[in-house]
Design a protein around this motif. Structure first.
Motif, PDB file in Angstrom:
ATOM      1  N   PHE A  32      -0.461   5.947  -6.205  1.00 29.19           N
ATOM      2  CA  PHE A  32      -0.659   5.812  -4.756  1.00 29.19           C
ATOM      3  C   PHE A  32      -2.058   5.255  -4.480  1.00 29.19           C
ATOM      4  O   PHE A  32      -2.972   5.358  -5.308  1.00 29.19           O
ATOM      5  CB  PHE A  32      -0.484   7.172  -4.075  1.00 29.19           C
ATOM      6  N   ASP A  33      -2.208   4.692  -3.265  1.00 30.59           N
ATOM      7  CA  ASP A  33      -3.506   4.131  -2.866  1.00 30.59           C
ATOM      8  C   ASP A  33      -4.300   5.086  -1.981  1.00 30.59           C
ATOM      9  O   ASP A  33      -5.504   4.911  -1.792  1.00 30.59           O
ATOM     10  CB  ASP A  33      -3.284   2.818  -2.091  1.00 30.59           C
ATOM     11  N   GLY A  34      -3.628   6.061  -1.404  1.00 29.51           N
ATOM     12  CA  GLY A  34      -4.307   7.012  -0.532  1.00 29.51           C
ATOM     13  C   GLY A  34      -3.439   8.236  -0.294  1.00 29.51           C
ATOM     14  O   GLY A  34      -2.230   8.218  -0.570  1.00 29.51           O
ATOM     15  N   ILE A  35      -4.076   9.287   0.197  1.00 28.60           N
ATOM     16  CA  ILE A  35      -3.379  10.566   0.415  1.00 28.60           C
ATOM     17  C   ILE A  35      -3.653  11.073   1.816  1.00 28.60           C
ATOM     18  O   ILE A  35      -4.796  11.031   2.298  1.00 28.60           O
ATOM     19  CB  ILE A  35      -3.849  11.622  -0.618  1.00 28.60           C
ATOM     20  N   VAL A  36      -2.589  11.538   2.470  1.00 26.74           N
ATOM     21  CA  VAL A  36      -2.717  12.303   3.715  1.00 26.74           C
ATOM     22  C   VAL A  36      -2.305  13.722   3.356  1.00 26.74           C
ATOM     23  O   VAL A  36      -1.245  13.923   2.756  1.00 26.74           O
ATOM     24  CB  VAL A  36      -1.779  11.747   4.814  1.00 26.74           C
ATOM     25  N   GLU A  80       3.607  -1.125   8.039  1.00 29.22           N
ATOM     26  CA  GLU A  80       3.956  -1.775   6.761  1.00 29.22           C
ATOM     27  C   GLU A  80       3.336  -1.059   5.568  1.00 29.22           C
ATOM     28  O   GLU A  80       2.768  -1.667   4.658  1.00 29.22           O
ATOM     29  CB  GLU A  80       3.577  -3.262   6.796  1.00 29.22           C
ATOM     30  N   LEU A  81       3.436   0.264   5.595  1.00 28.05           N
ATOM     31  CA  LEU A  81       2.973   1.093   4.483  1.00 28.05           C
ATOM     32  C   LEU A  81       4.187   1.713   3.805  1.00 28.05           C
ATOM     33  O   LEU A  81       5.159   2.068   4.473  1.00 28.05           O
ATOM     34  CB  LEU A  81       2.092   2.237   4.997  1.00 28.05           C
ATOM     35  N   GLU A  82       4.102   1.846   2.488  1.00 34.37           N
ATOM     36  CA  GLU A  82       5.110   2.629   1.773  1.00 34.37           C
ATOM     37  C   GLU A  82       4.650   4.070   1.791  1.00 34.37           C
ATOM     38  O   GLU A  82       3.451   4.333   1.554  1.00 34.37           O
ATOM     39  CB  GLU A  82       5.168   2.194   0.314  1.00 34.37           C
ATOM     40  N   MET A 124       0.837  -1.209   0.000  1.00 30.80           N
ATOM     41  CA  MET A 124       0.000   0.000   0.000  1.00 30.80           C
ATOM     42  C   MET A 124       0.867   1.252   0.000  1.00 30.80           C
ATOM     43  O   MET A 124       1.732   1.409   0.859  1.00 30.80           O
ATOM     44  CB  MET A 124      -0.836   0.029   1.279  1.00 30.80           C
ATOM     45  N   LYS A 125       0.630   2.114  -0.961  1.00 28.59           N
ATOM     46  CA  LYS A 125       1.477   3.324  -1.081  1.00 28.59           C
ATOM     47  C   LYS A 125       0.668   4.572  -0.723  1.00 28.59           C
ATOM     48  O   LYS A 125      -0.395   4.820  -1.300  1.00 28.59           O
ATOM     49  CB  LYS A 125       1.980   3.458  -2.524  1.00 28.59           C
ATOM     50  N   LEU A 135      -5.983   5.041   7.008  1.00 27.63           N
ATOM     51  CA  LEU A 135      -5.889   4.576   5.621  1.00 27.63           C
ATOM     52  C   LEU A 135      -5.541   3.092   5.543  1.00 27.63           C
ATOM     53  O   LEU A 135      -6.033   2.372   4.669  1.00 27.63           O
ATOM     54  CB  LEU A 135      -4.875   5.417   4.842  1.00 27.63           C
ATOM     55  N   LYS A 136      -4.690   2.640   6.470  1.00 29.31           N
ATOM     56  CA  LYS A 136      -4.331   1.204   6.496  1.00 29.31           C
ATOM     57  C   LYS A 136      -5.607   0.363   6.655  1.00 29.31           C
ATOM     58  O   LYS A 136      -5.821  -0.601   5.926  1.00 29.31           O
ATOM     59  CB  LYS A 136      -3.343   0.965   7.643  1.00 29.31           C
ATOM     60  N   LYS A 137      -6.441   0.742   7.634  1.00 33.73           N
ATOM     61  CA  LYS A 137      -7.699   0.018   7.871  1.00 33.73           C
ATOM     62  C   LYS A 137      -8.634   0.137   6.676  1.00 33.73           C
ATOM     63  O   LYS A 137      -9.221  -0.823   6.206  1.00 33.73           O
ATOM     64  CB  LYS A 137      -8.420   0.636   9.096  1.00 33.73           C
TER      65      LYS A 137
END
Ligand code: DQA
Length: 143
Positions: free
Chosen positions: A67-71, A42-44, A1-2, A138-140
């Motif tokens: 990417f899979d998500g943004i902060v 364990e996130l990139e 997950m990026k 985001l991980k969840k």
């Protein structure tokens, strides 16, 4: 997950700027904190900071398919930028808003968050920890 972590204008001045509000730790310390938090989950992660609205819009657009998500902490652009709101909506990745300070208890102009309208959740007033909470969310969300 990026995950892409975006920080807006003047966040590079952390440690120097208004330490009573933003704390005494530097932007480099924030990046280290984010990288450690991401590794534990364990996130990139990639951290990006810019003082320029267009550069932030370009970075959000380029995140699509990568990417899979943004902060995002859009800093002052939070309260002004419909372009950042539209970019986040445009690519449709799950996004989380973070602010070091509590924007809801400061000047009234900070209570409006345009970017927040495209974000699933906001963490405000938690300092560095807000970024960790955003990564946990985001991980969840993506699992
Ligand atoms: C901020 C809050 C904004 O109102 C301000 O313009 C910033 C930082 C925060 O992280 O608390 O630059 O986004």
């Amino acid at each position: 997950m990026k995950i892409l972590v975006i920080n807006g204008p003047n966040i590079n001045l952390l440690g120097l700027r208004e330490p009573a509000i933003y704390g005494k730790k530097s932007y480099a310390a924030l990046v280290e904190y984010i990288q450690k938090s991401a590794a534990a989950l364990e996130l990139e992660v990639e951290c990006f900071q810019s003082n320029h609205e267009g550069a932030i819009v370009d970075k959000i657009q380029a995140a699509y398919g990568v990417f899979d998500g943004i902060v995002i902490n859009p800093a002052a652009y939070t309260h002004t930028s419909i372009a950042i709101l539209d970019a986040l909506k445009g690519i449709g990745l799950p996004a989380v808003e973070v602010h070091l300070s509590d924007i809801n208890t400061r000047e009234s102009f900070r209570r409006i968050s345009y970017a927040g309208l495209a974000c699933e959740i906001s963490y405000v007033g938690l300092g560095f920890e807000g970024y960790k909470k955003a990564l946990q969310y985001l991980k969840k969300r993506l699992s």
